[in-house]
Design a protein around this motif. Structure first.
Motif, PDB file in Angstrom:
ATOM      1  N   PRO A 187       7.080   7.072  -5.571  1.00  0.00           N
ATOM      2  CA  PRO A 187       6.054   6.581  -4.645  1.00  0.00           C
ATOM      3  C   PRO A 187       6.666   5.973  -3.380  1.00  0.00           C
TER       4      PRO A 187
ATOM      5  N   GLN B 205      -6.467   8.502  -0.922  1.00  0.00           N
ATOM      6  CA  GLN B 205      -6.628   7.052  -0.958  1.00  0.00           C
ATOM      7  C   GLN B 205      -5.281   6.362  -1.179  1.00  0.00           C
TER       8      GLN B 205
ATOM      9  N   GLN C 222      -2.279  12.622  -0.751  1.00  0.00           N
ATOM     10  CA  GLN C 222      -3.137  11.666  -1.452  1.00  0.00           C
ATOM     11  C   GLN C 222      -4.157  11.087  -0.479  1.00  0.00           C
TER      12      GLN C 222
ATOM     13  N   ILE D 271       1.656   5.607  -1.500  1.00  0.00           N
ATOM     14  CA  ILE D 271       1.179   6.888  -2.029  1.00  0.00           C
ATOM     15  C   ILE D 271       2.118   7.324  -3.154  1.00  0.00           C
ATOM     16  N   ARG D 272       1.559   8.029  -4.122  1.00  0.00           N
ATOM     17  CA  ARG D 272       2.374   8.552  -5.232  1.00  0.00           C
ATOM     18  C   ARG D 272       2.668  10.039  -5.055  1.00  0.00           C
TER      19      ARG D 272
ATOM     20  N   GLU E 100      -2.905   3.429  -2.496  1.00  0.00           N
ATOM     21  CA  GLU E 100      -2.986   2.608  -3.696  1.00  0.00           C
ATOM     22  C   GLU E 100      -2.373   1.240  -3.411  1.00  0.00           C
TER      23      GLU E 100
ATOM     24  N   ILE F 209      -0.807  -1.941  -4.897  1.00  0.00           N
ATOM     25  CA  ILE F 209      -0.245  -2.422  -6.148  1.00  0.00           C
ATOM     26  C   ILE F 209       0.815  -3.490  -5.867  1.00  0.00           C
TER      27      ILE F 209
ATOM     28  N   ALA G 217       0.864  -1.188   0.000  1.00  0.00           N
ATOM     29  CA  ALA G 217       0.000   0.000   0.000  1.00  0.00           C
ATOM     30  C   ALA G 217       0.892   1.227   0.000  1.00  0.00           C
TER      31      ALA G 217
ATOM     32  N   GLN H 140      -7.451   0.971   3.670  1.00  0.00           N
ATOM     33  CA  GLN H 140      -7.977   2.329   3.558  1.00  0.00           C
ATOM     34  C   GLN H 140      -9.006   2.604   4.651  1.00  0.00           C
TER      35      GLN H 140
END
Length: 335
Positions: free
Chosen positions: A59, A13, A11, A6-7, A15, A17, A4, A312
């Motif tokens: 990120p 939410q 932010q 953040i970019r 993410e 990936i 999990a 989240q």
């Protein structure tokens, strides 16, 4: 592995990936993470509020503490072996425990308390080390000392109260009326309902204050501490002394001095020392906490456990500031 991240700062939410596995250094162990916990520093990092102290490349995978099982060891690792169940708080430049694996230095971990689940163990490292370092390394509390711990029902407060009482201190804390009985069960001697009364109107002649709130609450703390005492804060602004000890450049040192001029005035006027605390990972101190936990002298307090896919929701709940104790994210169901 799944992670999990953040970019960008701010932010809303997280993410979820797939990212590459972490690389293992000679002194590192690779841990399969069973559980991690959410801490205020995760929210501050996500929102970009720590950019003056911590410089990250985006990120960025968030998460600071964890519990899990070692699956691989570096060539110079001597303290642990594959299969060991461990927990820890990673260095600030190596965060990323909201993932399926983490590479962490052997110096920053300890064996998981035998009487705790992975979820319970994950609730300890950051709040346990922060409380230990505040109370014993900075305040050096001793039997009979009078100590105010702000927000006693929170993650830090629930551990700090237990440690302070173990040391023989008289402990006052602030919380809401619905949590008064709960913090008394943890050992608090005096409970102030912050909805009804200001703590500085009813407390005086204290040796130390452990501040987790900052702002006006921090400034008011100086009025209840006797000369020679200490106010230790996690949420106040870093001052020049901290910037110097942390090795920050001169321009940041002067910036923090300027930002904390009011606190410096309060220090000089009251004869009370102000310390901004930025906890340091320590496997040796965590081992001390392990013994206390296994002796059932302190215990973790967990509010809720969320599955990794629901991280989240865990962050949203943390931002509500309603948790009593810790919020834990479960990567693998405990067996």
């Amino acid at each position: 592995m799944k992670a999990a991240l953040i970019r960008k700062y701010g932010q809303d939410q997280l993410e979820m990936i797939t990212v590459p596995m972490p690389q293992l250094g000679d002194q590192d162990v690779l841990v399969k993470i069973h559980a991690a916990s959410i801490n205020p520093i995760d929210l501050k990092t996500k929102d970009g509020n720590l950019k003056m102290l911590l410089k990250y490349h985006l990120p960025l995978i968030l998460g600071s503490d964890f519990a899990g099982t070692i699956e691989q060891v570096g060539v110079k690792v001597t303290r642990f072996k594959v299969g060991d169940q461990v927990y820890g708080r990673v260095q600030k430049n190596r965060i990323g425990t909201f993932a399926e694996w983490i590479a962490v230095s052997q110096a920053d971990i300890a064996r998981k308390p035998a009487n705790l689940t992975f979820e319970q163990a994950a609730a300890i490292p950051l709040v346990g080390l922060t409380s230990y370092q505040a109370l014993f390394d900075v305040m050096k509390i001793k039997r009979g000392d009078k100590l105010l711990i702000q927000a006693g029902s929170g993650g830090i407060g629930t551990i700090a109260i237990q440690l302070a009482k173990l040391a023989g201190a008289y402990v006052a804390t602030t919380t809401s009326s619905k949590n008064a009985a709960f913090v008394k069960q943890l050992g608090a001697d005096e409970v102030i309902d912050y909805h009804k009364v200001r703590f500085d109107e009813v407390l005086s002649d204290y040796d130390d204050v452990f501040d987790t709130l900052g702002g006006k609450q921090l400034e008011r703390a100086f009025s209840i501490v006797k000369p020679g005492g200490k106010v230790v804060s996690l949420s106040g602004l870093p001052n020049g002394a901290f910037a110097k000890s942390y090795g920050l450049p001169k321009w940041k040192l002067w910036l923090f001095k300027l930002a904390t001029v009011n606190l410096s005035r309060l220090e000089k006027k009251s004869g009370i020392a102000y310390h901004f605390l930025f906890m340091k990972p320590s496997g040796s101190q965590l081992a001390i906490l392990t013994k206390l936990i296994e002796q059932e002298k302190i215990r973790p307090i967990i509010d809720r456990i969320f599955e990794f896919d629901d991280i989240q929701a865990a962050f949203n709940y943390s931002q509500s500031h309603r948790a009593r104790g810790k919020i834990v994210v479960q990567m693998i169901a405990d067996k």
